[in-house]
Structure formats: C-alpha cells, structure tokens
Design a protein around this motif. Sequence first.
Motif, PDB file in Angstrom:
ATOM      1  N   LEU A  68       0.809  -1.220   0.000  1.00 60.14           N
ATOM      2  CA  LEU A  68       0.000   0.000   0.000  1.00 60.14           C
ATOM      3  C   LEU A  68       0.843   1.271   0.000  1.00 60.14           C
ATOM      4  CD1 LEU A  68      -2.743  -1.139   2.541  1.00 60.14           C
ATOM      5  CD2 LEU A  68      -2.775  -1.282   0.039  1.00 60.14           C
TER       6      LEU A  68
ATOM      7  N   TRP B  90      -3.810   8.912   1.334  1.00 56.91           N
ATOM      8  CA  TRP B  90      -3.633   7.696   0.540  1.00 56.91           C
ATOM      9  C   TRP B  90      -4.716   7.608  -0.530  1.00 56.91           C
ATOM     10  CZ3 TRP B  90      -6.245   2.908  -0.082  1.00 56.91           C
ATOM     11  CH2 TRP B  90      -5.476   1.895  -0.668  1.00 56.91           C
ATOM     12  N   ASP B  91      -4.280   7.291  -1.735  1.00 60.76           N
ATOM     13  CA  ASP B  91      -5.198   7.088  -2.861  1.00 60.76           C
ATOM     14  C   ASP B  91      -5.247   5.611  -3.199  1.00 60.76           C
ATOM     15  OD1 ASP B  91      -5.968   9.823  -3.426  1.00 60.76           O
ATOM     16  OD2 ASP B  91      -3.878  10.119  -4.038  1.00 60.76           O
ATOM     17  N   SER B  92      -6.437   5.077  -3.241  1.00 61.50           N
ATOM     18  CA  SER B  92      -6.658   3.661  -3.473  1.00 61.50           C
ATOM     19  C   SER B  92      -6.585   3.314  -4.959  1.00 61.50           C
ATOM     20  CB  SER B  92      -8.025   3.253  -2.904  1.00 61.50           C
ATOM     21  OG  SER B  92      -8.159   1.849  -2.939  1.00 61.50           O
ATOM     22  N   GLN B  93      -6.779   2.048  -5.230  1.00 62.36           N
ATOM     23  CA  GLN B  93      -6.893   1.537  -6.590  1.00 62.36           C
ATOM     24  C   GLN B  93      -8.129   0.641  -6.636  1.00 62.36           C
ATOM     25  OE1 GLN B  93      -3.263  -0.370  -7.917  1.00 62.36           O
ATOM     26  NE2 GLN B  93      -2.073   0.910  -6.518  1.00 62.36           N
TER      27      GLN B  93
ATOM     28  N   TYR C 127      -8.656  -2.637  -4.627  1.00 57.33           N
ATOM     29  CA  TYR C 127      -8.865  -2.622  -3.183  1.00 57.33           C
ATOM     30  C   TYR C 127     -10.327  -2.385  -2.792  1.00 57.33           C
ATOM     31  CZ  TYR C 127      -3.805  -2.398  -3.116  1.00 57.33           C
ATOM     32  OH  TYR C 127      -2.473  -2.669  -3.307  1.00 57.33           O
ATOM     33  N   HIS C 128     -11.230  -2.471  -3.747  1.00 57.55           N
ATOM     34  CA  HIS C 128     -12.642  -2.249  -3.412  1.00 57.55           C
ATOM     35  C   HIS C 128     -13.211  -3.451  -2.670  1.00 57.55           C
ATOM     36  CE1 HIS C 128     -14.504  -4.866  -6.511  1.00 57.55           C
ATOM     37  NE2 HIS C 128     -13.432  -4.555  -7.213  1.00 57.55           N
TER      38      HIS C 128
ATOM     39  N   LEU D 139     -14.136   1.159  -0.471  1.00 55.14           N
ATOM     40  CA  LEU D 139     -12.895   0.536  -0.032  1.00 55.14           C
ATOM     41  C   LEU D 139     -13.192  -0.691   0.821  1.00 55.14           C
ATOM     42  CD1 LEU D 139      -9.770   0.805   0.110  1.00 55.14           C
ATOM     43  CD2 LEU D 139     -10.110   2.098   2.224  1.00 55.14           C
TER      44      LEU D 139
ATOM     45  N   ILE E 156      -8.614  -3.516   4.109  1.00 57.60           N
ATOM     46  CA  ILE E 156      -7.585  -2.594   3.620  1.00 57.60           C
ATOM     47  C   ILE E 156      -7.591  -1.336   4.486  1.00 57.60           C
ATOM     48  CG2 ILE E 156      -6.873  -1.119   1.688  1.00 57.60           C
ATOM     49  CD1 ILE E 156      -6.212  -4.064   1.224  1.00 57.60           C
ATOM     50  N   LEU E 157      -8.778  -0.839   4.824  1.00 57.19           N
ATOM     51  CA  LEU E 157      -8.860   0.348   5.675  1.00 57.19           C
ATOM     52  C   LEU E 157      -8.235   0.065   7.047  1.00 57.19           C
ATOM     53  CD1 LEU E 157      -9.664   3.255   6.087  1.00 57.19           C
ATOM     54  CD2 LEU E 157     -11.982   2.482   6.645  1.00 57.19           C
TER      55      LEU E 157
ATOM     56  N   LEU F 191      -4.512   0.175   6.678  1.00 64.92           N
ATOM     57  CA  LEU F 191      -4.023   1.550   6.593  1.00 64.92           C
ATOM     58  C   LEU F 191      -3.911   2.162   7.991  1.00 64.92           C
ATOM     59  CD1 LEU F 191      -6.182   2.852   3.600  1.00 64.92           C
ATOM     60  CD2 LEU F 191      -3.721   2.372   3.556  1.00 64.92           C
TER      61      LEU F 191
ATOM     62  N   ASN G  34     -13.862   4.483  -2.566  1.00 67.16           N
ATOM     63  CA  ASN G  34     -12.606   3.923  -3.045  1.00 67.16           C
ATOM     64  C   ASN G  34     -11.960   4.782  -4.127  1.00 67.16           C
ATOM     65  OD1 ASN G  34     -10.702   1.799  -2.818  1.00 67.16           O
ATOM     66  ND2 ASN G  34     -11.377   1.005  -4.781  1.00 67.16           N
TER      67      ASN G  34
END
Length: 160
Positions: free
Chosen positions: A26, A41-44, A47-48, A54, A58-59, A62, A106
């Motif tokens: 990450l 932080w920017d997701s992709q 990671y949904h 999100l 993953i959250l 983080l 996300n």
Amino acid sequence: MNNDYFQSHMPENVCFGCGASNEEGLQIQSFWDGDESVCHWDSQEKYHGWANLLNGGILATLIDCHCMGTAMADAYRREDRSLDSDPIYRYATGTITVKYVKPTPNDQTIELRAKVTEVKGKKTVMSCTASVNGEVTAEAEVIAIRVFDSSTHKGDNPFK
C-alpha cells in the motif's frame, strides 16, 4: 520519497501496508502535522469491497500501519532525536479496534489522522480517524507495542 515521512526511516521494511521496500504493498507515507500524524492515501480499484467502496480490511491495514509508524516517530520525538538516529525502535500491533462509521469511497483520497493518547513503558495508545473530504468514515483505538530496540537487541528478532 520525502524524508519527512516516517516510513523513509525504516530501511528494508517489506510490510504490505507501510513497507517502502514492498512494491506491491500500500506504500503509505505518514508525517507530523503538529501533534497529529497524517497520511493521505489514494486507493486503486483492486482494493474495493463493494463497488466503489474501499474494502474494510484494507482500511484497517491503513490505520494499523499508520499508527505503528506514529508510535515509532512519537518515541523518537519524545527523546528529542532524529528518526535516523540510534537506537532504532520498531512497533507491532497489540490491539486494534476499528469502528466503521460509514462506507469509505474507493475513488477519493483517504486521510488518516492519529494522535498519541498514552505512553506507558513499551506501550503506545493512539486514537485514529479515517476520513474522505472531511467526513469521518472510521474511528479506531490502536495499541502499539515496542518489539525492537537496537540498544538492547540480543540474538534473532523477527521485528528488526
């Protein structure tokens, strides 16, 4: 990488959340903003959880990794020394409790803010929020435990 980021001072860190040496991770980057530590932080899409939201794990990752970096940086700050100085400290999660307040988009920047609320021996307690556009999406209490201190290191330590 910005030298103000806590993770810039953790060589050979391969952690999925905070390891600068983990190209598939990450890659979070935390820094001080007064008495709070901050991470943007920017997701992709990968990671949904639900579409456009999100994944909760993953959250939590983080929040967890942001707080471990915060505990380390706070210890150095309390000793009035640089993150590049000895002894080296590393922290691991003792407890993490996350309250998911509302779904986290996300496709927008997530801001994490942590504050140290108590330090007792090797234990650092923090409160942390995750927010998007100023709206809190999660709140957490995290306990970090100092698991490595290079000044007292003897033998193998998996946390080095």
